[in-house]
Write a protein that holds these residues in place. Structure first.
Motif, PDB file in Angstrom:
ATOM      1  N   UNK A  53      27.421  52.950  13.401  1.00  0.00           N
ATOM      2  CA  UNK A  53      27.309  54.400  13.169  1.00  0.00           C
ATOM      3  C   UNK A  53      26.990  55.196  14.424  1.00  0.00           C
ATOM      4  N   UNK A  54      26.645  54.520  15.519  1.00  0.00           N
ATOM      5  CA  UNK A  54      26.423  55.247  16.777  1.00  0.00           C
ATOM      6  C   UNK A  54      27.452  54.855  17.846  1.00  0.00           C
ATOM      7  N   UNK A  55      28.495  54.114  17.418  1.00  0.00           N
ATOM      8  CA  UNK A  55      29.595  53.822  18.335  1.00  0.00           C
ATOM      9  C   UNK A  55      29.513  52.504  19.062  1.00  0.00           C
ATOM     10  N   UNK A  56      28.679  51.592  18.611  1.00  0.00           N
ATOM     11  CA  UNK A  56      28.598  50.257  19.203  1.00  0.00           C
ATOM     12  C   UNK A  56      28.873  49.222  18.110  1.00  0.00           C
ATOM     13  N   UNK A  57      28.822  47.946  18.475  1.00  0.00           N
ATOM     14  CA  UNK A  57      29.074  46.911  17.471  1.00  0.00           C
ATOM     15  C   UNK A  57      28.423  45.590  17.876  1.00  0.00           C
ATOM     16  N   UNK A  58      28.251  44.722  16.887  1.00  0.00           N
ATOM     17  CA  UNK A  58      27.811  43.357  17.168  1.00  0.00           C
ATOM     18  C   UNK A  58      29.042  42.570  17.601  1.00  0.00           C
ATOM     19  N   UNK A  59      29.029  41.927  18.766  1.00  0.00           N
ATOM     20  CA  UNK A  59      30.225  41.224  19.255  1.00  0.00           C
ATOM     21  C   UNK A  59      30.606  40.053  18.346  1.00  0.00           C
ATOM     22  N   UNK A  60      31.903  39.794  18.221  1.00  0.00           N
ATOM     23  CA  UNK A  60      32.371  38.682  17.390  1.00  0.00           C
ATOM     24  C   UNK A  60      32.343  37.372  18.149  1.00  0.00           C
ATOM     25  N   UNK A  61      31.171  37.015  18.637  1.00  0.00           N
ATOM     26  CA  UNK A  61      30.991  35.759  19.372  1.00  0.00           C
ATOM     27  C   UNK A  61      29.821  34.983  18.788  1.00  0.00           C
ATOM     28  N   UNK A  62      29.503  33.866  19.393  1.00  0.00           N
ATOM     29  CA  UNK A  62      28.371  33.061  18.938  1.00  0.00           C
ATOM     30  C   UNK A  62      27.079  33.668  19.498  1.00  0.00           C
ATOM     31  N   UNK A  63      26.259  34.163  18.600  1.00  0.00           N
ATOM     32  CA  UNK A  63      24.999  34.806  19.003  1.00  0.00           C
ATOM     33  C   UNK A  63      23.838  33.924  18.548  1.00  0.00           C
ATOM     34  N   UNK A  64      23.031  33.507  19.509  1.00  0.00           N
ATOM     35  CA  UNK A  64      21.836  32.712  19.194  1.00  0.00           C
ATOM     36  C   UNK A  64      20.605  33.505  19.637  1.00  0.00           C
ATOM     37  N   UNK A  65      19.721  33.729  18.689  1.00  0.00           N
ATOM     38  CA  UNK A  65      18.499  34.491  18.988  1.00  0.00           C
ATOM     39  C   UNK A  65      17.292  33.618  18.672  1.00  0.00           C
ATOM     40  N   UNK A  66      16.430  33.464  19.652  1.00  0.00           N
ATOM     41  CA  UNK A  66      15.191  32.701  19.472  1.00  0.00           C
ATOM     42  C   UNK A  66      13.988  33.617  19.646  1.00  0.00           C
ATOM     43  N   UNK A  67      13.081  33.540  18.677  1.00  0.00           N
ATOM     44  CA  UNK A  67      11.844  34.330  18.751  1.00  0.00           C
ATOM     45  C   UNK A  67      10.717  33.385  19.127  1.00  0.00           C
ATOM     46  N   UNK A  68      10.304  33.450  20.385  1.00  0.00           N
ATOM     47  CA  UNK A  68       9.299  32.512  20.908  1.00  0.00           C
ATOM     48  C   UNK A  68       7.914  33.186  20.954  1.00  0.00           C
ATOM     49  N   UNK A  69       6.850  32.422  20.701  1.00  0.00           N
ATOM     50  CA  UNK A  69       6.822  30.976  20.426  1.00  0.00           C
ATOM     51  C   UNK A  69       7.435  30.639  19.071  1.00  0.00           C
ATOM     52  N   UNK A 158      15.607  57.719  17.378  1.00  0.00           N
ATOM     53  CA  UNK A 158      16.888  57.069  17.129  1.00  0.00           C
ATOM     54  C   UNK A 158      17.153  56.022  18.212  1.00  0.00           C
ATOM     55  N   UNK A 159      17.851  54.958  17.865  1.00  0.00           N
ATOM     56  CA  UNK A 159      18.167  53.910  18.835  1.00  0.00           C
ATOM     57  C   UNK A 159      19.036  54.437  19.973  1.00  0.00           C
ATOM     58  N   UNK A 160      19.808  55.497  19.694  1.00  0.00           N
ATOM     59  CA  UNK A 160      20.686  56.061  20.738  1.00  0.00           C
ATOM     60  C   UNK A 160      19.864  56.576  21.915  1.00  0.00           C
ATOM     61  N   UNK A 161      18.662  57.105  21.651  1.00  0.00           N
ATOM     62  CA  UNK A 161      17.798  57.573  22.733  1.00  0.00           C
ATOM     63  C   UNK A 161      17.392  56.427  23.656  1.00  0.00           C
ATOM     64  N   UNK A 162      17.114  55.277  23.085  1.00  0.00           N
ATOM     65  CA  UNK A 162      16.710  54.112  23.877  1.00  0.00           C
ATOM     66  C   UNK A 162      17.893  53.581  24.675  1.00  0.00           C
ATOM     67  N   UNK A 163      19.068  53.541  24.035  1.00  0.00           N
ATOM     68  CA  UNK A 163      20.277  53.079  24.727  1.00  0.00           C
ATOM     69  C   UNK A 163      20.574  53.972  25.924  1.00  0.00           C
ATOM     70  N   UNK A 164      20.494  55.292  25.712  1.00  0.00           N
ATOM     71  CA  UNK A 164      20.773  56.229  26.807  1.00  0.00           C
ATOM     72  C   UNK A 164      19.762  56.089  27.935  1.00  0.00           C
ATOM     73  N   UNK A 165      18.534  55.707  27.594  1.00  0.00           N
ATOM     74  CA  UNK A 165      17.503  55.538  28.626  1.00  0.00           C
ATOM     75  C   UNK A 165      17.843  54.374  29.546  1.00  0.00           C
ATOM     76  N   UNK A 166      18.206  53.242  28.969  1.00  0.00           N
ATOM     77  CA  UNK A 166      18.508  52.065  29.795  1.00  0.00           C
ATOM     78  C   UNK A 166      19.907  52.123  30.390  1.00  0.00           C
ATOM     79  N   UNK A 167      20.866  52.710  29.653  1.00  0.00           N
ATOM     80  CA  UNK A 167      22.259  52.661  30.095  1.00  0.00           C
ATOM     81  C   UNK A 167      22.629  53.821  31.008  1.00  0.00           C
TER      82      UNK A 167
END
Length: 511
Positions: A53-69, A158-167
């Motif tokens: 809804x803000x113009x991005x997407x989850x990539x269609x690849x293998x995504x592995x996320x680990x929450x450590x510890x 909104x997440x768009x504000x955070x994206x614009x800050x880093x990007x």
């Protein structure tokens, strides 16, 4: 590509930093590991919709996320923003320079908006301790987190504000809070004031003594006598919280999400749970232990209205926390401890019908029924209540007069002077701060009686059939009365007044 983003988990009232590692590789699949609960496992649906809804997407690849510890249980939806930014950075959809210097938390709506989280204050304290450059979180929690000095807090909608800050380098607005100003803002503005109470001068005096010495108190009287009205006004005469007390109290309320759009709590809490409450809700508990009412009342007042109507087993679990001033909740995987230093104010009717043994009352009860009703409260619990006072209905003449009583600020000044004396007395005794906390050794040292006072107490215990447990309680209360009078030694008048406040210890008491 591997990217690390940082969030936080709250256990008890302390936070632990969580490293979210996002790796994107060839293939297809979405794998989230590190002991996430169902709310975190469902985050991929919220993230996918929000990014689309803000113009991005989850990539269609293998995504592995680990929450450590990885061996620590993670719970809640507050990691949505952390995971989403990790996915965007790892898939090169946004720049990631400096993202590891921030602690990032927030729950995502499907349109990309951010919902408030729980535990923002302890997380901010942890972020400051570990030297993060800033803390990015929903704007509803920004004022709460910004009371921590030395940490830049950025509240976003909104997440768009955070994206614009880093990007794109679009700056985020820092939330600034004057901690001292916030702390003192509501301190002298109580919701209830003692000047509203007509008559009941003896009960007000009793409440003043309880506040000055930190004594637990029980009010016994018929319906409409003013028990609840008086109890609600007790916090207004307690000494103001110190900055450390306010911070600790706010942390507890932050953990359960009760601090929104405000900074530090300036007034002492007042909690009044219903008599149908469970033991877990009262002292804390659950699969993932949360603070109970006794912890939410920390540094304030816990009011139990109609005490005999509470289940006996519920009241009994409160006994140890009242002594230790903290409650420890143990589970198979971990143990959490919540502080629970509160003043207990209880109220009750003297009989099931609600009235004293009065033939003119609308509803009367036999002596046996009254004794059975009083017997619902255990002796060990009453043993932890220093002051018992009978509350009688206010006569019409008092109710109809226009003269206002003494206001809370005047009473509070006397209470603060008495507390100042006690702080000086117990200065070298660690966690001992007021008279109600005294043990046998301190009573022997600070509650020395003259011969006349001893004789008075001895005669009173014989004539009124006072129990042995009343002895220490009378001495503690007498010590507080002496402090209010700014008297070094306990006088006969102090003892005689303290004796009046042990109604339920009298053998055969019927109201």
């Amino acid at each position: 590509m591997l990217i690390k983003v940082y969030g936080s988990a709250v256990f008890g009232i302390e936070a632990t930093t969580i490293t979210v590692e996002v790796n994107i590789d060839k293939g297809v699949g979405y794998h989230l590991v590190g002991l996430p609960d169902n709310a975190i496992k469902e985050s991929n649906y919220r993230i996918a919709a929000a990014l689309q809804n803000i113009g991005y997407k989850i990539p269609g690849k293998k995504i592995t996320i680990n929450m450590a510890p990885a061996d620590m249980r993670k719970e809640g939806s507050a990691y949505d923003l952390t995971l989403a930014l990790g996915i965007l950075a790892a898939s090169d959809q946004i720049k990631s320079n400096g993202i590891e210097e921030y602690l990032i938390m927030g729950e995502l709506s499907l349109d990309g908006g951010l919902q408030p989280i729980k535990g923002a204050l302890p997380i901010a304290i942890k972020a400051q301790e570990e030297g993060y450059a800033g803390f990015i979180l929903p704007k509803e929690n920004a004022a709460e987190a910004a009371v921590v000095s030395g940490l830049k807090v950025f509240g976003v909608g909104n997440i768009k504000e955070v994206i614009d800050y880093f990007d794109a380098g679009v700056p985020l607005k820092q939330t600034l809070v004057d901690t001292q100003k916030e702390f003192y803002k509501h301190m002298d503005d109580p919701a209830f004031d003692f000047s509203d109470v007509k008559g009941q001068e003896s009960i007000k005096r009793c409440m003043e003594i309880a506040a000055a010495g930190g004594h637990n108190i029980i009010l016994i009287g018929p319906p409409g006598a003013g028990k609840t009205m008086l109890a609600k006004r007790l916090p207004s005469i307690l000494p103001p919280m110190t900055l450390n007390e306010a911070l600790e109290t706010t942390k507890i309320h932050s953990v359960v999400g009760k601090v929104r759009n405000q900074g530090l709590m300036g007034q002492r809490p007042f909690r009044s749970p219903h008599h149908t409450i469970s033991s877990a809700a009262l002292v804390g508990g659950g699969s993932y232990p949360q603070p109970g009412e006794i912890s939410l009342a920390h540094n304030g007042v816990l009011f139990l209205d109609e005490l005999p109507e509470f289940e006996r087993r519920v009241l009994e679990v409160m006994r140890q926390p009242m002594e230790d001033r903290e409650v420890t909740i143990a589970r198979a995987q971990y143990t959490v401890t919540y502080p629970s230093s509160f003043m207990l104010v209880a109220s009750m009717n003297p009989s099931p019908g609600g009235y004293f043994n009065d033939p003119d009352a609308p509803v009367t009860s036999s002596p046996a029924e009254m004794q059975r009703y009083l017997g619902r409260i255990s002796g060990p619990l009453l043993d932890r209540i220093d002051i018992h006072i009978e509350v009688t209905p206010v006569p019409f003449e008092k109710l109809s007069e226009n003269r206002k009583g003494e206001d809370s600020s005047t009473v509070r000044k006397r209470v603060m002077e008495a507390r100042k004396i006690q702080n000086g007395r117990f200065m070298e005794m660690g966690n001992l701060h007021y008279n109600a906390q005294m043990g046998t050794k301190q009573i022997a040292k600070f509650c020395v009686l003259g011969d006349a006072s001893k004789e008075l107490l001895k005669n009173a215990m014989k004539r009124l059939n006072l129990s042995a447990r009343a002895y220490d309680r009378i001495l503690k209360v007498a010590r507080t009365i002496a402090d209010l009078d700014n008297t070094e030694s306990i006088q006969e008048s102090h003892i005689s007044e303290a004796i009046q406040y042990r109604s339920l210890d009298r053998e055969g008491w019927l109201g």
